[in-house]
Write a protein that holds these residues in place. Sequence first.
Motif, PDB file in Angstrom:
ATOM      1  N   ARG A  80      36.232   3.404  43.131  1.00  0.00           N
ATOM      2  CA  ARG A  80      35.904   3.144  41.729  1.00  0.00           C
ATOM      3  C   ARG A  80      34.396   2.967  41.526  1.00  0.00           C
ATOM      4  O   ARG A  80      33.817   3.440  40.563  1.00  0.00           O
ATOM      5  N   SER A  81      33.778   2.283  42.467  1.00  0.00           N
ATOM      6  CA  SER A  81      32.387   1.891  42.224  1.00  0.00           C
ATOM      7  C   SER A  81      31.380   3.018  42.552  1.00  0.00           C
ATOM      8  O   SER A  81      30.187   2.877  42.339  1.00  0.00           O
ATOM      9  N   ASN A  82      31.852   4.131  43.110  1.00  0.00           N
ATOM     10  CA  ASN A  82      30.955   5.247  43.419  1.00  0.00           C
ATOM     11  C   ASN A  82      31.499   6.514  42.775  1.00  0.00           C
ATOM     12  O   ASN A  82      32.709   6.674  42.608  1.00  0.00           O
ATOM     13  N   ARG A  83      30.619   7.336  42.508  1.00  0.00           N
ATOM     14  CA  ARG A  83      31.016   8.585  41.863  1.00  0.00           C
ATOM     15  C   ARG A  83      31.496   9.562  42.921  1.00  0.00           C
ATOM     16  O   ARG A  83      31.170   9.445  44.095  1.00  0.00           O
ATOM     17  N   PHE A  84      32.271  10.566  42.455  1.00  0.00           N
ATOM     18  CA  PHE A  84      32.832  11.575  43.350  1.00  0.00           C
ATOM     19  C   PHE A  84      31.748  12.324  44.096  1.00  0.00           C
ATOM     20  O   PHE A  84      31.855  12.575  45.299  1.00  0.00           O
ATOM     21  N   GLU A  85      30.665  12.606  43.372  1.00  0.00           N
ATOM     22  CA  GLU A  85      29.581  13.378  43.947  1.00  0.00           C
ATOM     23  C   GLU A  85      28.964  12.621  45.118  1.00  0.00           C
ATOM     24  O   GLU A  85      28.666  13.189  46.168  1.00  0.00           O
TER      25      GLU A  85
END
Lengths: 577, 133
Positions: A80-85
Amino acid sequence: MEEKKSSSRDYRSLLKKVVFVIIITAITPTVVVSMFILNEFRASYQAKVYDHMELLARKHKKNIDMFLSEKLMDIGWLARSNRFEELSNSVFLNQKFVELQRAFERTFVDIGVVDHEGRQIAYAGPYDLFGVKYSDTDWFKGAMTKPYFISDVFKGLRGAPHFIITVRHEHQGKPWILRATIDFGEFNNLVEYLRIGKSGFAFILNKNGDFQTEPTSDVNPDELVKVLKGDNALNRPSSIFRHKNQEGKEVLYAITTLKNGEWIMVLQQDVDDAFAELNNAQKIALLIILIGSLGSIATAFIVSNQLIKRISMADEEKHTADKEKEIMSQQVIETGKLASIGELASGIAHEINNPVAIMIEEAGWIEDLLEEEEFKEGENLEEFCRALKQINTQGKRCKEITHKLLSFARKTDSRIAEISINALLEEIIYLSSQRAKYGNTEVRTQLEKNLPPVFASETEMQQVFMNLINNAIDAMEKTGGIITLTSKRVGDNILVIVADNGPGIADANLSRIFDPFYTTKPVGKGTGLGLSICYGIVKKIGGDIQAHSVKGEGTTFEILIPQNTEADVPAVGMKGD
Amino acid sequence: MSKKEDTLSTPLRLLLIDDEVGYVNVLANRLSKRTFQVGKANSGAEAFQLLRQKDFDVAVLDLKMEDMDGIEILKILKKMAPELVVIMLTGHGSAEAAREGISQGAYDYLTKPCELTELIEKINEAYAQRSTG
């Protein structure tokens, strides 16, 4: 003898009954109460054991649930706290992985990002798994369906047991997955070090019976799962039951389900172990009951034995008293018999007296006539005289017999009279002379002259000596022998000794000869009463009778007759005629 | 016998009383042969009858008879002839009765059956006693 046997049998059966009753009354309540208490105890103990097991199971379920949800939360937060990229960049991911490892040490083996096609597009961990395609694996299929997913334990590409937790997110309308491998050892420790008693341990299975923790050879998971399914245990959050395993050992199982029923945590313990304390208590209780019962039985036996002994002693006394009474009446009968014989004899004697007198006188008359001249020359005169003398002699013999019979008859009563022992002995010798002759027995006398008279019943004294002499004659029936009658003064008393030189009496029998009904004569020959009657008579007048015997040399009876006065002798109300 | 020489001149009159006929007869025969003058009675009644007819010196009485008790007969005899000397014959062992007889005035008793010589002696003795007494 027969009577004795049957009476001892009676005592034995009485003893059995008494013992039985005491044992039943003493032991039954103990056993019933003990059984009741034991049963209650067992029930409550079992409840306690079950409760304990269930509690343990629930606690561990909670631990495991917590562990798993914690791990899910960790990677959930990461996703949740990091983006997919960012996450799909292996360098970034590796950075995060290092952070995770720092926080949780070795719990996480590796992490990776998998795209919707099942390709691992980023990977951080010790294995070279970048770009691996997971699209055909079970866990990927599962993970795609749920936002959070925990896989079963499997070996996978790395060839070591592990399981995977995943969170699913979407990027540009397509799902992607962040997966983490949980260290099997770490997870296993949660369960493996759980120990219950001596034999209790825990493990986790999946629905198919595959071990989700370190497999143990003590358990046959397939069978267990079959049982669980049959018991419908998988649909319940927890259950507890007993089951006999293949080795025939009864095992207690506490079951809880994990992962919404996909996993089953099993706590198992041998029943023997779980109930060891109960079994011990049971053993001790049984031992106490056993000892108590043995004590009761022993007491029952001892008490009953003493009781029976008392009873039999009392019976014996009564028996002896009865026997004495019997002897007394026997004695009375004997005396009465003698009296009636006496009466008969006296009648006959009187009747015979007259014809005998006439015969003798007629013979005398012929003798008188033969004196006359006309017969003097007769050639048979001498023969006549001889015949007449013979008639006379035989007549006198008859007379003597009738006299003896009459004097015998006269004395058939037990009235106390002054009697002369010597005269009595002479008379008895005369009366038994015929028997003695047939028995080839000689009777000798050594009678001291001028003995003082004694006071006794003549009939009874006659009975005493008659019995002794007859016994002596009987004893020497086969061999013949000599009977010696001795009378002498000993102090103030008169001692009469009746001695024979017959076969003697064995020591074992000698002590019993005065016992009533004791006889060594063949059946029908002796009543066993003769000597006991003698004993009774002699004792009654305050005298004594003793027997001495040497086997092969003969037997001696010593009768001591006290020289008492008329008043000393107890009168017996027995009249002869 | 020698002693009885003086009695030869006047034979002793003897009364035999016994219900045993045979005994009385043979005894009478034998005693008659020995110079006694013998009267025979087979019952008390016969004895009393004889005694009424003639005198007797000595009576020999059997105590045991059918019709009457010997002692009773003795009593009557002594009443009829106080001078008569009575010798009783008793069965063996009946000394009691004999003793009672003596107290009733009989001279003595003999047990039956007795020797003839014994009887004769007793009779003579009794007779001598009577003569002197």
